[in-house]
Design an enzyme around this catalytic site. Structure first.
Site, PDB file in Angstrom:
ATOM      1  N   THR A 166       0.874  -1.191   0.000  1.00  0.00           N
ATOM      2  CA  THR A 166       0.000   0.000   0.000  1.00  0.00           C
ATOM      3  C   THR A 166       0.907   1.235   0.000  1.00  0.00           C
ATOM      4  OG1 THR A 166      -0.259  -0.172   2.394  1.00  0.00           O
ATOM      5  CG2 THR A 166      -2.015  -1.076   1.037  1.00  0.00           C
ATOM      6  N   LYS A 197       3.528  -6.893   3.991  1.00  0.00           N
ATOM      7  CA  LYS A 197       3.366  -5.466   3.744  1.00  0.00           C
ATOM      8  C   LYS A 197       3.024  -4.801   5.080  1.00  0.00           C
ATOM      9  CE  LYS A 197       0.140  -3.368   3.320  1.00  0.00           C
ATOM     10  NZ  LYS A 197      -0.746  -2.535   4.193  1.00  0.00           N
ATOM     11  N   THR A 208      -0.040  -9.661  12.048  1.00  0.00           N
ATOM     12  CA  THR A 208       0.566  -8.518  11.412  1.00  0.00           C
ATOM     13  C   THR A 208      -0.369  -8.010  10.344  1.00  0.00           C
ATOM     14  OG1 THR A 208       2.351  -7.748  10.033  1.00  0.00           O
ATOM     15  CG2 THR A 208       1.660  -9.978   9.678  1.00  0.00           C
ATOM     16  N   GLU A 296       5.332   4.356   7.817  1.00  0.00           N
ATOM     17  CA  GLU A 296       4.978   5.541   7.031  1.00  0.00           C
ATOM     18  C   GLU A 296       5.823   6.741   7.441  1.00  0.00           C
ATOM     19  OE1 GLU A 296       0.440   4.568   5.597  1.00  0.00           O
ATOM     20  OE2 GLU A 296       0.719   5.689   7.435  1.00  0.00           O
ATOM     21  N   ASN A 418      -0.516  10.631   5.690  1.00  0.00           N
ATOM     22  CA  ASN A 418      -1.799  10.285   6.283  1.00  0.00           C
ATOM     23  C   ASN A 418      -2.823  11.411   6.240  1.00  0.00           C
ATOM     24  OD1 ASN A 418      -1.628   7.488   7.117  1.00  0.00           O
ATOM     25  ND2 ASN A 418       0.175   8.220   8.213  1.00  0.00           N
ATOM     26  N   THR A 423      -7.035  11.274  -0.785  1.00  0.00           N
ATOM     27  CA  THR A 423      -7.230  12.293  -1.827  1.00  0.00           C
ATOM     28  C   THR A 423      -6.297  12.075  -3.009  1.00  0.00           C
ATOM     29  OG1 THR A 423      -5.784  13.718  -0.551  1.00  0.00           O
ATOM     30  CG2 THR A 423      -8.143  14.013  -0.286  1.00  0.00           C
TER      31      THR A 423
END
Lengths: 423, 423
Positions: A166, A197, A208, A296, A418, A423
């Site tokens: 992702t 992932k 996970t 992230e 995030n 969008t």
């Protein structure tokens, strides 16, 4: 068994992944879940013959439809193992908070795949990752599954690993091989591979994000479940990117037994079992650390060691308090050797200790002894913060229990990723 | 008592603060804890006569030296009230994780102040806020205390509020007055005022950051403690900026009784008690919301309402899970009406509900009903995100218990502020 010696028997498989063990094929294709046609978004992993399978899944009450269906196919939450022919994973839509319609799509996906693969629909597992709360239709599975299954091959692991990404910045695969040192499996070479992932919404309670682990060792489903559960508890479950547990966390392990076609199944507690447990741990820990370091927006992998805790639970609570503290994580992003925030995190979480007994090291530098500050060289600290992995070690002086948790720093990129995700 | 009617009797005091109630003086000066001479860094609040006092303090095990000394001066953790002449607060250094030396400095501060104020050293309380783990000397108190006490005046509340700021972007003060509707205190006008500082490391377990509340109502220390404890539990303790509880959280309330010199003390459970409780709640809730809206880097105040929880504890756990989720907070910063992340946060935290029973509203727009997505107008959602306060309402459909928690969004500025704090 001498595990110290066994360690030297392990070899990394170059560019290894889920198809490194014998008896597996995989594929990753663009099925249309994502708008960008360059982006793979459907993965399949299949066993040549029905394989032993074990799974652990999210404990989130908003658990996704594919989690409910896969758990059911493995005999329900109480069991978690069985025989499986293949796994279908899509990215781009989590099929979570989608109710009865979502469950029907997940079950229908198993049905379509089973017809092409020639097995029972209960012998197919499904997993999804992506946005929560958006309806997912069956159409892309109807068109995508025949294409994905047609693309299955023994070199397909890399595509499958790419298809489940992702916001991961790179795909995550690893595999190792070892030659058994036991009499019973003398000269058998077993391989353990895996893909996963991660990235955001990562603090699994049980499993996970999405991970698939494979091996060609001969293991029965129940024994495989024992190995998987033990390993996940000290690897994937010790990763926390942002304290958020996904609705879709899934970790599935398959064992084909194809390495030694005639070998008897490995028995629980045997030396061969301990060898395999060690190897699975190696693969899962490597993948887990990769997830943390690719959290992230992460610029650093952060390893938090807690020692001297009164109980295992205290060790875990304390390590997570440090690893999840936004103030600790932003300090690391800012290369700020601010141990006071680590002390604050240890102190707030309710575990038992006296502040006079606490020691803290950052990157091997003592910064707190007996609860008090220790003078350190700020230039040396800045130099050590250049390393890709930041190690924080806390001794609570309250007992003998220890743990390790992996996380990442909290950077501007986390906020950007995030704030803009949908969008 | 008719509290609905009572509400209309409350008047906001223009530019009110801790010195709005009769019988108090305050000051804020630059004592040298900060390098910038423009920056006030020492606050004093004193009562003209010995005042009733109640305090609640951090539960962090790394609690700071001034917390330990002030708690002791109020009779220890079990008691928490007594008679007090004044409070000394410094910003710029938390005097936390400083051991025996730090406790000696905090105690010596009380001693020096008491000699100038003409009271016992136990009748002075201290609080500190700033960096943790740096030694704090007594010298700046020796020079600063005479100057601060010399500057005490009835209009000094604003300077005191400025002197306790750390990364707050503005000072936080509020005061209200009301005329008692009870027979016993007919025509008595009581005032409740307060100041606080917040910003980062804010998820108190018991109290707040640093807050001082004053009133000129006549209340004995034990009764004052009852009012303060009840109020803090549903105001300051419901604020969470980043899930991090400070080592220095302190909330102290003083009652001078100066509004009606001859009035008998207000008795617990009486109508006058309920009036005062209501007024103290108004002041503390206003200050608590101000702390949340001025959280480090915040662009929005976020109010999380949870209804339909099975227990009070479940309501609190669920509301905090939403309010502390970095994914929810970054979505709000990005004006992303991403209710899936709210569902994820509710689901991960272990509280009891069925996903089919969950409803979620964002800014009054239904986005989830029966655990499923509800179509909404994205343009309208974007328009509503322009408001300074974002309200998230979650009904778990599992019971009758409710709560409200206040937080803020997670923006780039949070990362910037906390990555650069010490440098």
């Amino acid at each position: 068994m001498n595990i110290d010696h066994f360690e030297t028997c392990i070899r990394t498989v170059p560019a290894g992944g889920v198809t490194s063990p014998k008896g597996f094929k995989a594929a990753g294709i663009h099925a249309g879940f994502r708008k960008n046609p360059q982006r793979l978004d459907m993965a399949c992993v299949t066993a040549d013959e029905l394989a032993s399978c074990a799974g652990v899944f999210t404990t989130n009450r908003f658990c996704a439809a594919p989690v409910q269906v896969s758990r059911q196919n493995l005999g329900g939450a109480e069991k978690g193992y069985g025989l499986v022919k293949g796994i279908v994973i899509n990215s781009g839509n989590a099929n979570a908070a989608t109710g009865e319609q979502g469950r029907a799509v997940a079950a229908e996906t198993c049905e379509i795949a089973s017809q092409i693969l020639g097995c029972e629909s209960e012998q197919v597992l499904v997993a999804s990752t992506g946005v929560i709360g958006q309806t997912l239709g069956i159409e892309l599975f109807e068109t995508g599954l025949p294409a994905a299954i047609d693309a299955l091959c023994v070199s397909g692991g890399a595509d499958a690993a790419r298809a489940i990404m992702t916001t991961d910045t790179h795909s995550k695969e690893y595999a190792i091989s070892y030659t058994s040192q036991t009499l019973q499996y003398a000269d058998c070479t077993f391989t353990v591979g895996g893909m996963c992932k991660g990235s955001g919404m990562i603090m699994p309670n049980m499993a996970t994000m999405i991970a698939v682990i494979t091996t060609d060792a001969p293991v029965e489903p129940r024994v495989l479940h024992s190995i998987l559960k033990q390993t996940v508890d000290v690897t994937f479950n010790k990763v926390t990117v942002d304290s958020d547990s996904s609705t879709n966390d899934t970790c599935i392990m398959l064992a084909s037994g194809a390495a030694g076609a005639d070998a008897a199944p490995i028995e629980e507690g045997s030396d061969a079992y301990n060898e395999l447990l060690y190897a699975v741990h190696e693969v899962c820990e490597t993948l887990a650390r990769t997830i943390a370091s690719d959290g992230e927006g992460a610029s650093r992998l952060v390893t938090v060691n807690v020692t001297g805790a009164a109980t295992d639970e205290d060790a875990d609570t304390a390590a997570r308090a440090v690893a999840n503290s936004p103030l600790v994580k932003t300090a690391i992003a800012g290369h700020d050797c601010n141990w006071g925030r680590i002390a604050m995190a240890l102190g707030k979480c309710g575990v038992v200790f006296n502040q006079e007994d606490v020691s803290i090291d950052i990157m091997g530098m003592p910064v707190c002894r007996g609860g008090l500050t220790v003078a350190f060289d700020e230039d040396e600290a800045l130099r050590r913060f250049e390393a890709p992995e930041i190690v924080i070690s806390c001794d609570l002086g309250a007992g003998e229990h220890t743990t390790t948790v992996w996380t990442c720093d909290l950077t501007h990129d986390y906020v950007t990723i995030n704030g803009d995700y949908r969008t």
